[in-house]
Write a protein that holds these residues in place. Structure first.
Motif, short mmCIF file in Angstrom:
data_model
loop_
_atom_site.label_atom_id
_atom_site.label_comp_id
_atom_site.label_asym_id
_atom_site.label_seq_id
_atom_site.Cartn_x
_atom_site.Cartn_y
_atom_site.Cartn_z
N PHE A 125 -15.98 4.73 7.46
CA PHE A 125 -15.06 5.64 6.37
C PHE A 125 -14.12 5.04 6.91
O PHE A 125 -13.13 5.20 7.49
N ARG A 126 -12.99 4.25 5.77
CA ARG A 126 -12.15 3.06 6.23
C ARG A 126 -10.68 3.55 5.70
O ARG A 126 -11.58 4.04 4.31
N LEU A 127 -9.74 3.63 6.61
CA LEU A 127 -8.14 4.07 5.47
C LEU A 127 -7.81 2.81 4.49
O LEU A 127 -7.65 2.14 4.86
N ARG A 128 -8.01 3.06 3.29
CA ARG A 128 -7.48 2.00 2.17
C ARG A 128 -5.68 2.63 2.05
O ARG A 128 -4.69 1.85 2.24
N HIS A 129 -4.84 4.02 1.59
CA HIS A 129 -4.05 4.06 1.14
C HIS A 129 -4.14 5.43 1.32
O HIS A 129 -4.28 6.30 1.54
N ALA A 130 -2.55 5.25 2.14
CA ALA A 130 -2.04 6.63 2.76
C ALA A 130 -0.85 7.00 2.51
O ALA A 130 -0.65 6.31 3.22
N PHE A 131 0.23 7.87 1.92
CA PHE A 131 1.52 7.92 1.74
C PHE A 131 1.71 9.06 0.64
O PHE A 131 0.80 9.56 -0.20
N TRP A 136 13.08 10.58 -7.58
CA TRP A 136 14.36 11.37 -8.01
C TRP A 136 14.47 10.49 -9.47
O TRP A 136 12.95 10.02 -9.92
N LYS A 137 15.21 10.94 -10.54
CA LYS A 137 14.70 10.28 -12.18
C LYS A 137 15.18 9.07 -12.21
O LYS A 137 14.06 8.64 -13.51
N THR A 138 15.70 8.40 -11.27
CA THR A 138 15.77 7.18 -11.61
C THR A 138 15.51 5.73 -10.04
O THR A 138 15.55 4.65 -10.18
N THR A 139 14.96 6.92 -9.04
CA THR A 139 14.84 6.62 -7.85
C THR A 139 13.54 7.22 -6.97
O THR A 139 13.16 8.14 -7.67
N GLU A 140 12.69 6.23 -6.81
CA GLU A 140 11.78 6.41 -6.01
C GLU A 140 11.81 6.05 -4.37
O GLU A 140 12.08 4.62 -3.88
N LEU A 141 10.97 6.61 -3.26
CA LEU A 141 10.72 6.27 -1.97
C LEU A 141 9.44 6.65 -1.64
O LEU A 141 9.04 7.54 -2.09
N LEU A 142 8.59 5.69 -1.31
CA LEU A 142 7.03 5.72 -1.06
C LEU A 142 7.27 5.31 0.42
O LEU A 142 7.52 4.58 0.43
N VAL A 143 6.29 6.34 1.45
CA VAL A 143 5.78 6.54 2.30
C VAL A 143 4.74 5.71 2.68
O VAL A 143 4.01 7.28 2.45
N GLY A 144 4.40 4.92 3.26
CA GLY A 144 2.93 5.18 4.22
C GLY A 144 2.18 3.58 3.83
O GLY A 144 3.07 2.44 3.97
N ILE A 177 7.75 1.28 4.09
CA ILE A 177 8.78 2.05 3.52
C ILE A 177 8.81 1.46 2.29
O ILE A 177 10.13 0.08 2.24
N ARG A 178 8.97 1.95 1.16
CA ARG A 178 9.79 1.34 -0.04
C ARG A 178 10.59 2.29 -0.86
O ARG A 178 9.58 2.98 -1.34
N PHE A 179 11.69 1.36 -1.70
CA PHE A 179 12.65 1.70 -1.99
C PHE A 179 12.90 1.29 -3.52
O PHE A 179 12.36 0.12 -3.63
N SER A 180 12.98 2.23 -4.28
CA SER A 180 12.69 1.94 -6.20
C SER A 180 13.65 2.34 -7.19
O SER A 180 13.36 3.14 -6.70
N LYS A 181 14.40 1.16 -7.75
CA LYS A 181 15.81 1.61 -8.97
C LYS A 181 15.09 1.35 -10.41
O LYS A 181 14.99 0.15 -10.01
N THR A 182 14.81 1.98 -10.57
CA THR A 182 14.95 1.90 -11.96
C THR A 182 16.29 1.80 -13.34
O THR A 182 16.50 3.03 -12.87
#
Length: 437
Positions: A125-131, A136-144, A177-182
């Protein structure tokens, strides 16, 4: 009757208050986890021995010609297998707001295992995704841990095979660490990340009997020791009037292949801080048309071993035999792929086509030290038609995957150029049963 009226009014008020509280509670974000996933079994037959990952499940390309004492190609043999290790479980986590943002998380795993070619972790059993995500309204922060930004989650091949278009399509998951701005239909993505399950290659020395013996080491040390995270910048565009999707991206990676070098006599070691930097680029498009969805992608990659593509780097020259000091050069890779899929609810047809080319190195390679995948491959191409039958939550799919790899011999004192090129082919028939939940 007079006494019952106040009681009735009181009870009514209490009921209305409880109803109001219940409605207020319903509006609050729920905290918990919901599970989804699928059970999948793959049944596959190959006409030739292949270069693959995990018991043939993750197919890359046919193996090279290897002749016996009578001149017969021992790799010209068929193989068959049945595996259910792709079966997957995903937990989607929801919770209250934090720092003024909506919060969510994902934990996803399967039974693909973690061992390389060994079988000590069968069905592991192995890890694929963990985040965790903050929106926020136009901003997203993903860590993992999530897809490498060069694996476009909104536009990737719809193959039945678990390889998902590799080695033509970048395939990797990374702690990041992923930062997205729309802004309107535009999205800007900036990401820094490390390596964990999909790693680059470097030299490794083992000291025995007063002599240093070299070997190839596949681990995250070569990126970690450079102390510079992999960086990626990407621009995506989704027109508001259509479901089309377009984007471009650039990727930069620095490796420190070794902490020390070994002298010509192989009995002494010397500190080393030589690095190799690589730049990769990607362009992609998805066209959502009425009869079909068409996806296209082009990749130029330097040192692409960690992306499960052909390529890597090489020792271009040894500057000092007394210390073993050396210089490195990238091996460059070009790749193109196309995927077309129909929109039927009960039956869907699809076709994947991919081509990748070994583009050699920028500098002349004066040694035989290569840290790469497929450095002796000139090019690979694949055609893979498929059909999927759907009934309820069950998919029954068949895919015919024809892959050709052109092998050659690396010419000395060239820019990693190949000679005496010969092609070998493998055709895989894949039958898959997938039950989604």
């Amino acid at each position: 009757m007079k006494g019952s009226l106040p009681a009735f009014i009181s009870a009514s008020l209490i009921f209305l208050s409880l109803t109001s509280i219940a409605q207020e509670k319903k509006e609050e974000p729920k905290f918990g986890i919901s599970f989804s996933g699928f059970v999948k079994t793959d049944i596959f037959y190959d006409t030739r021995q292949t270069v693959n990952i995990r018991e043939g499940h993750f197919l890359l390309y046919p193996d090279n010609i290897s002749t016996d004492a009578d001149g017969k190609d021992v790799n010209d043999k068929s193989t068959f297998n049945i595996l259910s290790i792709q079966t997957r479980l995903r937990g989607t986590i929801t919770g209250p707001e934090a720092f003024g943002a909506k919060t969510s998380g994902v934990l996803e795993a399967d039974f693909f295992g973690n061992a390389g070619s060994g079988l000590d972790d069968v069905n592991g059993f192995r890890l694929r995704h963990a985040f965790v995500k903050l929106n926020w309204k136009t901003t997203e922060l993903l860590v993992g841990q999530y897809w490498h930004p060069m694996f476009i989650a909104e536009s990737f091949p719809g193959t039945i095979s678990f390889n998902t278009g590799a080695p033509f399509q970048p395939f990797s998951r990374n702690p990041q660490i992923r930062f997205s701005k729309t802004v309107g239909g535009l999205k800007l993505i900036a990401c820094v990340f490390a390596q964990r399950d999909f790693t680059s290659i470097g030299p490794e020395y083992v000291f025995a009997n007063n002599v240093y013996a070299s070997a190839t080491n596949s681990c995250s040390n070569v990126l970690r020791n450079a102390c510079i995270p992999n960086a990626h910048f990407q621009l995506q565009y989704s027109p508001t009037t259509t479901e089309h999707f377009f984007g471009i991206g650039v990727d930069y990676k620095t490796l420190m292949p070794e902490l020390y070098t070994v002298n010509n006599a192989k009995n002494k070691k010397f500190e080393s801080s030589e690095e190799v930097g690589s730049v990769s680029g990607i362009a992609f498009a998805k066209l959502k048309l009425k009869p079909v969805t068409v996806k296209l992608e082009g990749v130029y990659a330097q040192n692409a071993t960690d992306l499960v593509m052909i390529g890597g780097y090489a020792v271009s020259q040894v500057n000092d035999t007394a210390t073993g000091a050396k210089e490195f050069t990238n091996l460059n890779t070009g790749s193109l792929w196309l995927d077309v899929n129909t929109h039927g609810k009960k039956v869907q047809f699809g076709l994947f086509a991919g081509y990748t080319k070994n583009m050699g190195s920028a500098e002349t390679v004066k040694t035989s030290a290569f840290y790469a995948r497929g450095s002796n491959i000139d090019h690979v191409y694949r055609l893979a038609p498929r059909v999927v039958f759907t009934s309820g939550k069950l998919d029954i799919a068949f895919e015919l995957e024809h892959t050709v790899a052109a092998y050659g011999k690396i010419s000395t004192n060239t820019k990693a150029e190949l000679a005496d090129i010969k092609s070998v082919a493998n055709t895989r028939g894949l039958l898959a049963f997938t039950y989604k939940f």
